[in-house]
Scaffold this motif. Sequence first.
Motif, PDB file in Angstrom:
ATOM      1  N   PRO A  66       3.299  14.796 -14.038  1.00 10.41           N
ATOM      2  CA  PRO A  66       3.626  14.027 -15.246  1.00 10.41           C
ATOM      3  C   PRO A  66       3.779  12.528 -14.951  1.00 10.41           C
ATOM      4  N   SER A  67       3.173  11.708 -15.783  1.00  7.35           N
ATOM      5  CA  SER A  67       3.229  10.266 -15.556  1.00  7.35           C
ATOM      6  C   SER A  67       4.638   9.720 -15.721  1.00  7.35           C
ATOM      7  N   ARG A  68       5.510  10.463 -16.403  1.00  4.95           N
ATOM      8  CA  ARG A  68       6.873   9.974 -16.613  1.00  4.95           C
ATOM      9  C   ARG A  68       7.785  10.246 -15.423  1.00  4.95           C
ATOM     10  N   LEU A  69       7.265  10.851 -14.369  1.00  3.52           N
ATOM     11  CA  LEU A  69       8.045  11.080 -13.151  1.00  3.52           C
ATOM     12  C   LEU A  69       7.714  10.018 -12.122  1.00  3.52           C
ATOM     13  N   LYS A  70       8.777   9.356 -11.598  1.00  5.32           N
ATOM     14  CA  LYS A  70       8.599   8.339 -10.563  1.00  5.32           C
ATOM     15  C   LYS A  70       9.395   8.741  -9.334  1.00  5.32           C
ATOM     16  N   LEU A  71       8.777   8.588  -8.174  1.00 13.29           N
ATOM     17  CA  LEU A  71       9.426   8.914  -6.907  1.00 13.29           C
ATOM     18  C   LEU A  71       9.672   7.619  -6.147  1.00 13.29           C
ATOM     19  N   GLU A  72      10.934   7.185  -6.093  1.00  7.35           N
ATOM     20  CA  GLU A  72      11.286   5.903  -5.493  1.00  7.35           C
ATOM     21  C   GLU A  72      12.095   6.112  -4.216  1.00  7.35           C
ATOM     22  N   VAL A  73      11.695   5.407  -3.169  1.00  4.65           N
ATOM     23  CA  VAL A  73      12.314   5.532  -1.852  1.00  4.65           C
ATOM     24  C   VAL A  73      13.078   4.250  -1.542  1.00  4.65           C
ATOM     25  N   CYS A  74      14.344   4.389  -1.141  1.00  4.83           N
ATOM     26  CA  CYS A  74      15.146   3.215  -0.765  1.00  4.83           C
ATOM     27  C   CYS A  74      14.443   2.459   0.362  1.00  4.83           C
ATOM     28  N   SER A  75      14.092   1.225   0.114  1.00  6.74           N
ATOM     29  CA  SER A  75      13.310   0.464   1.089  1.00  6.74           C
ATOM     30  C   SER A  75      14.078   0.221   2.381  1.00  6.74           C
ATOM     31  N   ALA A  76      15.381  -0.050   2.285  1.00 11.64           N
ATOM     32  CA  ALA A  76      16.165  -0.306   3.497  1.00 11.64           C
ATOM     33  C   ALA A  76      16.241   0.940   4.374  1.00 11.64           C
ATOM     34  N   ALA A  77      16.479   2.093   3.737  1.00  7.93           N
ATOM     35  CA  ALA A  77      16.566   3.344   4.487  1.00  7.93           C
ATOM     36  C   ALA A  77      15.218   3.696   5.110  1.00  7.93           C
ATOM     37  N   TRP A  78      14.130   3.442   4.386  1.00 12.41           N
ATOM     38  CA  TRP A  78      12.788   3.744   4.907  1.00 12.41           C
ATOM     39  C   TRP A  78      12.447   2.862   6.100  1.00 12.41           C
ATOM     40  N   GLN A  79      12.648   1.561   5.951  1.00 14.87           N
ATOM     41  CA  GLN A  79      12.297   0.620   7.014  1.00 14.87           C
ATOM     42  C   GLN A  79      13.159   0.795   8.251  1.00 14.87           C
ATOM     43  N   ARG A  80      14.327   1.373   8.078  1.00 15.60           N
ATOM     44  CA  ARG A  80      15.200   1.643   9.205  1.00 15.60           C
ATOM     45  C   ARG A  80      14.650   2.788  10.069  1.00 15.60           C
ATOM     46  N   ARG A  81      13.861   3.655   9.457  1.00 11.32           N
ATOM     47  CA  ARG A  81      13.397   4.856  10.154  1.00 11.32           C
ATOM     48  C   ARG A  81      11.886   4.917  10.372  1.00 11.32           C
ATOM     49  N   HIS A  82      11.124   4.172   9.569  1.00 11.74           N
ATOM     50  CA  HIS A  82       9.665   4.284   9.611  1.00 11.74           C
ATOM     51  C   HIS A  82       9.010   2.911   9.522  1.00 11.74           C
ATOM     52  N   THR A  83       7.737   2.851   9.888  1.00 20.43           N
ATOM     53  CA  THR A  83       6.939   1.645   9.714  1.00 20.43           C
ATOM     54  C   THR A  83       5.972   1.866   8.559  1.00 20.43           C
ATOM     55  N   GLY A  84       5.405   0.790   8.069  1.00 21.00           N
ATOM     56  CA  GLY A  84       4.464   0.911   6.968  1.00 21.00           C
ATOM     57  C   GLY A  84       5.160   1.269   5.671  1.00 21.00           C
ATOM     58  N   THR A  85       4.417   1.869   4.757  1.00 18.85           N
ATOM     59  CA  THR A  85       4.950   2.270   3.460  1.00 18.85           C
ATOM     60  C   THR A  85       4.672   3.749   3.223  1.00 18.85           C
ATOM     61  N   PRO A  86       5.483   4.403   2.410  1.00 23.72           N
ATOM     62  CA  PRO A  86       5.237   5.830   2.122  1.00 23.72           C
ATOM     63  C   PRO A  86       3.968   6.010   1.301  1.00 23.72           C
ATOM     64  N   SER A  87       3.375   7.187   1.415  1.00 22.60           N
ATOM     65  CA  SER A  87       2.145   7.483   0.683  1.00 22.60           C
ATOM     66  C   SER A  87       2.451   7.790  -0.779  1.00 22.60           C
ATOM     67  N   ALA A  88       1.457   7.519  -1.640  1.00 23.58           N
ATOM     68  CA  ALA A  88       1.592   7.872  -3.053  1.00 23.58           C
ATOM     69  C   ALA A  88       1.780   9.386  -3.177  1.00 23.58           C
ATOM     70  N   PRO A  89       2.584   9.839  -4.130  1.00 17.91           N
ATOM     71  CA  PRO A  89       3.127   9.096  -5.275  1.00 17.91           C
ATOM     72  C   PRO A  89       4.453   8.400  -5.008  1.00 17.91           C
ATOM     73  N   PHE A  90       4.904   8.337  -3.750  1.00 14.50           N
ATOM     74  CA  PHE A  90       6.154   7.654  -3.427  1.00 14.50           C
ATOM     75  C   PHE A  90       5.942   6.149  -3.450  1.00 14.50           C
ATOM     76  N   GLU A  91       6.966   5.413  -3.834  1.00 14.81           N
ATOM     77  CA  GLU A  91       6.926   3.959  -3.795  1.00 14.81           C
ATOM     78  C   GLU A  91       8.283   3.428  -3.355  1.00 14.81           C
ATOM     79  N   LEU A  92       8.264   2.288  -2.688  1.00 13.56           N
ATOM     80  CA  LEU A  92       9.509   1.683  -2.224  1.00 13.56           C
ATOM     81  C   LEU A  92      10.260   1.057  -3.396  1.00 13.56           C
TER      82      LEU A  92
END
Length: 221
Positions: A66-92
């Motif tokens: 569904p287009s009304r569902l958004k998956l958002e990842v905390c950018s600080a928590a992500w960058q603390r553990r991983h490099t780059g950006t998460p794959s779609a449909p996830f967004e920072l």
Amino acid sequence: MQAPTDDNSIVLVRAAPVPGETARGLHDAADALRDCSGEVVVFFHGAGIEHATAAHLHDWQTLAGPSRLKLEVCSAAWQRRHTGTPSAPFELSSLVRFWHRVARGDRVAGGGLDESGKASPSGRWVVQIDSGPAHPNSREMLEMVLAGASLELPITVLFSGDGRLHLVGEQACHWRQLVDFELARLCVLDDGDVEPELPVVTLDNEALDRLRERSAGLFLL
């Protein structure tokens, strides 16, 4: 504060995925899509950002139709553990953006929230810290509070159990800014022997019940 948006929901996911088990966050997101007609945002914070890794991508891609569902990842928590950006449909995204949705009145659901219903413009949000400084997500607990405080939301931080250890020694210095700049109220549940080194209000169980009743909601960290 903006008018409440009854049809929008936020699902907070802070627990890491457990191998071999269907994530509670998936169930919470599916329930939110069923129960509301507006936008559903799943916000991954702390160890919960591991849901956005390749090993768990398929489950969320299936749900994210569904287009009304958004998956958002905390950018600080992500960058603390991983490099780059998460794959779609996830967004920072950011904790400030998460709290902005809370402030406008979106319904908050999920395993990170005590069953308190929808945000109330007149209530205070309570963030309960039950994990000690040794917890891997310790730093992110303070970040959660500071992000809400940056929007001048009324927040009470309640320390209980091992969480009381944040109020002594070097750890107390990190939380002192909340007191010095009047960013949040600090309370402690009288359930241990740790003597806080910061000015806090001590609550017994009866006072805790009153705090819950008057709050807009209570996040369990």
